[in-house]
Design a protein around this motif. Structure first.
Motif, PDB file in Angstrom:
ATOM      1  N   PRO A 185       0.834  -1.215   0.000  1.00 40.82           N
ATOM      2  CA  PRO A 185       0.000   0.000   0.000  1.00 40.82           C
ATOM      3  C   PRO A 185       0.864   1.259   0.000  1.00 40.82           C
ATOM      4  O   PRO A 185       1.885   1.338   0.675  1.00 40.82           O
ATOM      5  CB  PRO A 185      -0.812  -0.136   1.291  1.00 40.82           C
ATOM      6  CG  PRO A 185      -0.869  -1.603   1.556  1.00 40.82           C
ATOM      7  CD  PRO A 185       0.440  -2.136   1.081  1.00 40.82           C
ATOM      8  N   GLY A 186       0.435   2.220  -0.795  1.00 40.55           N
ATOM      9  CA  GLY A 186       1.160   3.471  -0.899  1.00 40.55           C
ATOM     10  C   GLY A 186       2.073   3.543  -2.093  1.00 40.55           C
ATOM     11  O   GLY A 186       2.466   4.645  -2.509  1.00 40.55           O
ATOM     12  N   LEU A 187       2.426   2.405  -2.682  1.00 39.50           N
ATOM     13  CA  LEU A 187       3.301   2.396  -3.857  1.00 39.50           C
ATOM     14  C   LEU A 187       2.475   2.438  -5.132  1.00 39.50           C
ATOM     15  O   LEU A 187       1.279   2.112  -5.140  1.00 39.50           O
ATOM     16  CB  LEU A 187       4.180   1.145  -3.854  1.00 39.50           C
ATOM     17  CG  LEU A 187       5.117   0.950  -2.654  1.00 39.50           C
ATOM     18  CD1 LEU A 187       5.888  -0.349  -2.816  1.00 39.50           C
ATOM     19  CD2 LEU A 187       6.071   2.126  -2.514  1.00 39.50           C
ATOM     20  N   ARG A 188       3.104   2.826  -6.222  1.00 45.99           N
ATOM     21  CA  ARG A 188       2.447   2.787  -7.527  1.00 45.99           C
ATOM     22  C   ARG A 188       2.453   1.344  -8.040  1.00 45.99           C
ATOM     23  O   ARG A 188       3.464   0.652  -7.933  1.00 45.99           O
ATOM     24  CB  ARG A 188       3.190   3.695  -8.511  1.00 45.99           C
ATOM     25  CG  ARG A 188       2.612   3.715  -9.921  1.00 45.99           C
ATOM     26  CD  ARG A 188       1.207   4.294  -9.959  1.00 45.99           C
ATOM     27  NE  ARG A 188       1.176   5.656  -9.466  1.00 45.99           N
ATOM     28  CZ  ARG A 188       1.363   6.731 -10.216  1.00 45.99           C
ATOM     29  NH1 ARG A 188       1.620   6.600 -11.503  1.00 45.99           N
ATOM     30  NH2 ARG A 188       1.287   7.941  -9.702  1.00 45.99           N
ATOM     31  N   TYR A 189       1.310   0.902  -8.551  1.00 48.91           N
ATOM     32  CA  TYR A 189       1.228  -0.473  -9.046  1.00 48.91           C
ATOM     33  C   TYR A 189       2.044  -0.608 -10.322  1.00 48.91           C
ATOM     34  O   TYR A 189       1.892   0.178 -11.273  1.00 48.91           O
ATOM     35  CB  TYR A 189      -0.219  -0.868  -9.318  1.00 48.91           C
ATOM     36  CG  TYR A 189      -0.345  -2.255  -9.924  1.00 48.91           C
ATOM     37  CD1 TYR A 189      -0.295  -3.384  -9.117  1.00 48.91           C
ATOM     38  CD2 TYR A 189      -0.467  -2.431 -11.310  1.00 48.91           C
ATOM     39  CE1 TYR A 189      -0.386  -4.659  -9.671  1.00 48.91           C
ATOM     40  CE2 TYR A 189      -0.561  -3.702 -11.862  1.00 48.91           C
ATOM     41  CZ  TYR A 189      -0.514  -4.807 -11.033  1.00 48.91           C
ATOM     42  OH  TYR A 189      -0.595  -6.063 -11.572  1.00 48.91           O
ATOM     43  N   GLU A 190       2.926  -1.585 -10.329  1.00 47.77           N
ATOM     44  CA  GLU A 190       3.721  -1.903 -11.502  1.00 47.77           C
ATOM     45  C   GLU A 190       3.345  -3.301 -11.976  1.00 47.77           C
ATOM     46  O   GLU A 190       3.264  -4.232 -11.168  1.00 47.77           O
ATOM     47  CB  GLU A 190       5.215  -1.859 -11.180  1.00 47.77           C
ATOM     48  CG  GLU A 190       5.724  -0.491 -10.767  1.00 47.77           C
ATOM     49  CD  GLU A 190       5.745   0.503 -11.927  1.00 47.77           C
ATOM     50  OE1 GLU A 190       5.697   0.039 -13.094  1.00 47.77           O
ATOM     51  OE2 GLU A 190       5.783   1.719 -11.667  1.00 47.77           O
ATOM     52  N   PRO A 191       3.108  -3.488 -13.257  1.00 43.34           N
ATOM     53  CA  PRO A 191       2.759  -4.839 -13.751  1.00 43.34           C
ATOM     54  C   PRO A 191       3.941  -5.782 -13.603  1.00 43.34           C
ATOM     55  O   PRO A 191       5.081  -5.349 -13.450  1.00 43.34           O
ATOM     56  CB  PRO A 191       2.404  -4.602 -15.216  1.00 43.34           C
ATOM     57  CG  PRO A 191       3.124  -3.360 -15.586  1.00 43.34           C
ATOM     58  CD  PRO A 191       3.152  -2.496 -14.345  1.00 43.34           C
ATOM     59  N   PRO A 192       3.689  -7.072 -13.634  1.00 47.53           N
ATOM     60  CA  PRO A 192       4.794  -8.040 -13.565  1.00 47.53           C
ATOM     61  C   PRO A 192       5.773  -7.813 -14.712  1.00 47.53           C
ATOM     62  O   PRO A 192       5.403  -7.313 -15.777  1.00 47.53           O
ATOM     63  CB  PRO A 192       4.085  -9.398 -13.694  1.00 47.53           C
ATOM     64  CG  PRO A 192       2.677  -9.136 -13.294  1.00 47.53           C
ATOM     65  CD  PRO A 192       2.378  -7.730 -13.723  1.00 47.53           C
ATOM     66  N   PRO A 193       7.046  -8.166 -14.507  1.00 46.16           N
ATOM     67  CA  PRO A 193       8.038  -7.988 -15.589  1.00 46.16           C
ATOM     68  C   PRO A 193       7.632  -8.800 -16.812  1.00 46.16           C
ATOM     69  O   PRO A 193       7.059  -9.886 -16.700  1.00 46.16           O
ATOM     70  CB  PRO A 193       9.335  -8.508 -14.970  1.00 46.16           C
ATOM     71  CG  PRO A 193       8.913  -9.366 -13.829  1.00 46.16           C
ATOM     72  CD  PRO A 193       7.643  -8.780 -13.313  1.00 46.16           C
ATOM     73  N   PRO A 194       7.923  -8.285 -18.003  1.00 48.01           N
ATOM     74  CA  PRO A 194       7.487  -8.975 -19.234  1.00 48.01           C
ATOM     75  C   PRO A 194       8.177 -10.322 -19.397  1.00 48.01           C
ATOM     76  O   PRO A 194       9.313 -10.529 -18.974  1.00 48.01           O
ATOM     77  CB  PRO A 194       7.906  -8.000 -20.348  1.00 48.01           C
ATOM     78  CG  PRO A 194       9.000  -7.177 -19.740  1.00 48.01           C
ATOM     79  CD  PRO A 194       8.664  -7.048 -18.290  1.00 48.01           C
ATOM     80  N   LEU A 195       7.457 -11.238 -20.012  1.00 47.09           N
ATOM     81  CA  LEU A 195       8.006 -12.557 -20.299  1.00 47.09           C
ATOM     82  C   LEU A 195       9.033 -12.464 -21.428  1.00 47.09           C
ATOM     83  O   LEU A 195       8.979 -11.569 -22.276  1.00 47.09           O
ATOM     84  CB  LEU A 195       6.876 -13.512 -20.695  1.00 47.09           C
ATOM     85  CG  LEU A 195       5.805 -13.748 -19.621  1.00 47.09           C
ATOM     86  CD1 LEU A 195       4.634 -14.523 -20.207  1.00 47.09           C
ATOM     87  CD2 LEU A 195       6.385 -14.491 -18.435  1.00 47.09           C
ATOM     88  N   GLN A 196       9.956 -13.417 -21.432  1.00 43.60           N
ATOM     89  CA  GLN A 196      11.054 -13.386 -22.403  1.00 43.60           C
ATOM     90  C   GLN A 196      10.811 -14.276 -23.619  1.00 43.60           C
ATOM     91  O   GLN A 196      11.469 -14.121 -24.643  1.00 43.60           O
ATOM     92  CB  GLN A 196      12.363 -13.817 -21.714  1.00 43.60           C
ATOM     93  CG  GLN A 196      12.758 -12.945 -20.536  1.00 43.60           C
ATOM     94  CD  GLN A 196      12.935 -11.493 -20.934  1.00 43.60           C
ATOM     95  OE1 GLN A 196      13.557 -11.172 -21.949  1.00 43.60           O
ATOM     96  NE2 GLN A 196      12.372 -10.596 -20.135  1.00 43.60           N
ATOM     97  N   GLN A 197       9.871 -15.213 -23.511  1.00 41.97           N
ATOM     98  CA  GLN A 197       9.658 -16.127 -24.629  1.00 41.97           C
ATOM     99  C   GLN A 197       8.998 -15.415 -25.816  1.00 41.97           C
ATOM    100  O   GLN A 197       8.448 -14.314 -25.680  1.00 41.97           O
ATOM    101  CB  GLN A 197       8.780 -17.311 -24.192  1.00 41.97           C
ATOM    102  CG  GLN A 197       9.399 -18.157 -23.114  1.00 41.97           C
ATOM    103  CD  GLN A 197       8.843 -17.794 -21.756  1.00 41.97           C
ATOM    104  OE1 GLN A 197       8.625 -16.631 -21.455  1.00 41.97           O
ATOM    105  NE2 GLN A 197       8.621 -18.810 -20.921  1.00 41.97           N
TER     106      GLN A 197
END
Length: 616
Positions: A185-197
């Motif tokens: 809580p309090g942080l900016r939501y960042e999406p999961p790191p992109p997949l490499q495949q």
């Protein structure tokens, strides 16, 4: 006479070589993961059914599972959103009864209750993350976003505002826990790191696709998983099976026909994803939404997923709870056995009380025989006349020695009076815990939801009896209907035989379900389940019926490993529960004894598949 009674799951096998196992940590799948293919199928169905809808109920049932009640223009709908490490998922579910909700996350997101669900977005076409958008009214700009990330052990859920600032999350992730991204809580939501495949593409030519999977030499499944996004082990398994390819076939050993067959399955998978054309159904080891290797088609995808994951999680929880309770009972009984042995030893010592009194009486009756300085004296017994040797203190006279023996007699007698009730209390406690241990032993494996309910009834009983501390871990609430989920069998002449699964059901059988025409059975002086031979008024049971009921009572007892077990049989009116005794403990009179064979009872249980339960 009166006595006290302390009353192959199939899994996907090894797909590839041992080397592949070592390099990819491929294991037998216990709980099938909710993969991208299933997510796309579920999201498509939910969008058609739910948008728009008003969020009316938010309820959390455990640390990882949230239930949402939504009202659409046509009906009420219920959803399960789970970020469980082994079973993250989303699907429709049956209505959830209102229950205590002590979880912080569900309380923190109550602010979105009453808003409209306006969209369900897959944040990346090849990632298992859904964004649920909520607005004041359909057509307005979303004010809140609920992100559900279904990524195995990294699964999570987070509520953000319109600026994507995290307001609450199911499981906080700090910088120390993850160097990739924090989720608090309090942080900016960042999406999961992109997949490499590589991204699967229906327009990719066959030659390019084959080249990507052709080098280096390894099982073809390894290349599929590592080479492209969106694939799961289950999709790879079913795709290879559909193409009739041995999973352990190295890519360099595949024939042109096999490559073409696999290419057709690959294109079929992409077509179904693009057209949203899914065929859900049960498979030998789980489920599929592609129609491949389906044993039983399912008309309702939500029901298919709910039944599968509920059962798998129940099996996992049943195993954990049973092991934990068995360990606790063994520890408790080990300590009680030690105390029991100590009391028995002390009581044997106190048995010398009469001998010391006899020595004192003999000394007082034979004072004239005593001589100064004697360390021992031999006097005739009062009744038999046999000589009795009595040790003396040579520095004391006969009267003082006799007084010392009288004092010892009083001490031993008082010790006996003090130890006797303690020994009886420990014996009763041992008998009760052995009864509970026997009930857990009967629950040897998970077969139906009634088995888990019976196990949790046992845990709740141990908490009430102060053998276990009250736990913050949620336990399913006790249901009155659970009492009726007893073992049920049919005798050779068509009479019903009911056997309790735990002490709660034992008490219900004996004091609520039993009628005057029934017969009550229990292994004699052995912890075990109560059994009822049910008879209509005026009916008379045959000896074969009595024998089967006795065999079952012996099987569901602590004497199940014996060749023969005595089982008492009496009318329920002759069974009563003493005041203040724990659950399952009763006394009985007017009994007769039937010699039973637990092995025959076990054969009946096995033949009936029967540790199944039915509701009355």
């Amino acid at each position: 006479m009166c006595a006290l009674i302390l009353g192959d799951r199939s899994a996907i096998g090894l797909l590839f070589s041992a080397e592949f196992e070592r390099t990819t940590a491929w294991e037998s799948i216990i709980v099938q993961p909710f993969d991208l293919t299933t997510l796309i199928a579920v999201r498509h169905a939910l969008c058609q059914r739910l948008l728009p809808a008003r969020l009316e109920v938010i309820q959390q049932s455990d640390l990882w599972t949230l239930h949402l009640g939504l009202r659409t223009l046509r009906s009420w709908e219920w959803l399960t959103l789970s970020w469980h490490p082994q079973a993250a998922r989303v699907h429709g579910c049956a209505p959830v009864p209102k229950a205590p909700d002590p979880f912080q996350f569900s309380q923190q997101i109550q602010k979105i209750r009453g808003l409209a669900l306006v969209d369900i977005i897959q944040t990346d076409p090849w990632e298992r993350v859904l964004k649920w958008q909520f607005a004041s009214r359909p057509g307005e700009i979303p004010r809140w976003h609920l992100y559900l990330e279904m990524m195995g052990k990294h699964s999570n859920i987070a509520l953000t505002n319109e600026r994507d600032d995290i307001v609450a999350c199911g499981r906080g992730v700090s910088e120390k826990q993850s160097r990739v991204r924090s989720l608090q809580p309090g942080l900016r939501y960042e999406p999961p790191p992109p997949l490499q495949q590589a991204v699967p593409n229906a327009g990719e030519p066959f030659a390019g696709w084959q080249d990507r999977l052709h080098w280096p030499t390894a099982p073809i499944g390894k290349h599929l998983l590592r080479g492209y996004r969106g694939l799961s082990r289950m999709v790879v398994v079913s795709m290879l099976a559909q193409a009739d390819i041995d999973p352990q076939t190295p890519n360099e050993a595949m024939s042109e026909h096999q490559w073409r067959s696999l290419w057709q399955c690959w294109q079929e998978w992409l077509r179904r994803l693009n057209d949203r054309d899914f065929l859900p159904g049960r498979t030998e080891s789980g489920y599929s939404v592609l129609g491949w290797q389906v044993d039983c088609p399912a008309h309702n995808l939500d029901a298919l997923l709910e039944n599968y994951y509920s059962r798998e999680l129940d099996i996992e929880q049943f195993g954990r709870d049973r092991h934990r309770l068995s360990q606790k009972l063994r520890s408790l009984l080990r300590k009680l056995y030690q105390r029991h042995d100590q009391f028995v030893t002390q009581m044997k010592q106190s048995d010398r009380a009469e001998a010391t009194k006899q020595a004192a009486d003999l000394l007082m009756a034979n004072l004239h025989v005593w001589q100064p300085g004697m360390g021992e004296i031999e006097l005739p017994d009062f009744e038999t006349g046999q000589p009795v040797k009595i040790a003396l203190d040579a520095e004391k006279n006969a009267i003082v020695n006799a007084q010392r023996y009288y004092k010892k007699h009083g001490k031993f007698k008082r010790a006996r009076q003090a130890i006797q009730p303690l020994w009886e209390a420990v014996s009763r406690e041992i008998h009760y815990l052995e009864q509970v241990e026997s009930a857990i032993a009967d629950l040897d494996a998970y077969r139906t939801a009634a088995d888990l309910q019976a196990l949790q009834d046992i845990e709740r009983e141990l908490i009430q009896q102060k053998y276990l501390p009250a736990s913050d871990r949620p336990i399913r609430p006790a249901h009155e209907a659970a009492e009726t989920q007893v073992h049920r069998f049919t005798s050779p002449h068509g009479r019903e035989i009911w056997v309790g699964r735990n002490n709660r059901q034992n008490d219900w059988l004996t004091f609520r379900a039993a009628t005057a025409s029934d017969w009550w059975l229990h292994a004699q002086e052995i912890p075990g389940s109560h059994a009822l031979l049910r008879l209509p008024p005026g009916d008379v049971a045959d000896e074969e019926d009595f024998q089967l009921a006795a065999d079952l009572a012996a099987h569901f007892s602590r004497g199940r490993q014996s060749d023969r077990v005595p089982v008492v049989c009496t009318r329920p009116k002759h069974v009563r529960k003493p005041k203040g005794v724990p659950p399952g403990m009763v006394v009985y009179v007017n009994e007769r004894v039937i010699w039973a064979q637990p092995a025959r009872g076990a054969a009946v249980v096995l033949a009936n598949g029967s540790s199944t339960a039915a509701r009355s």
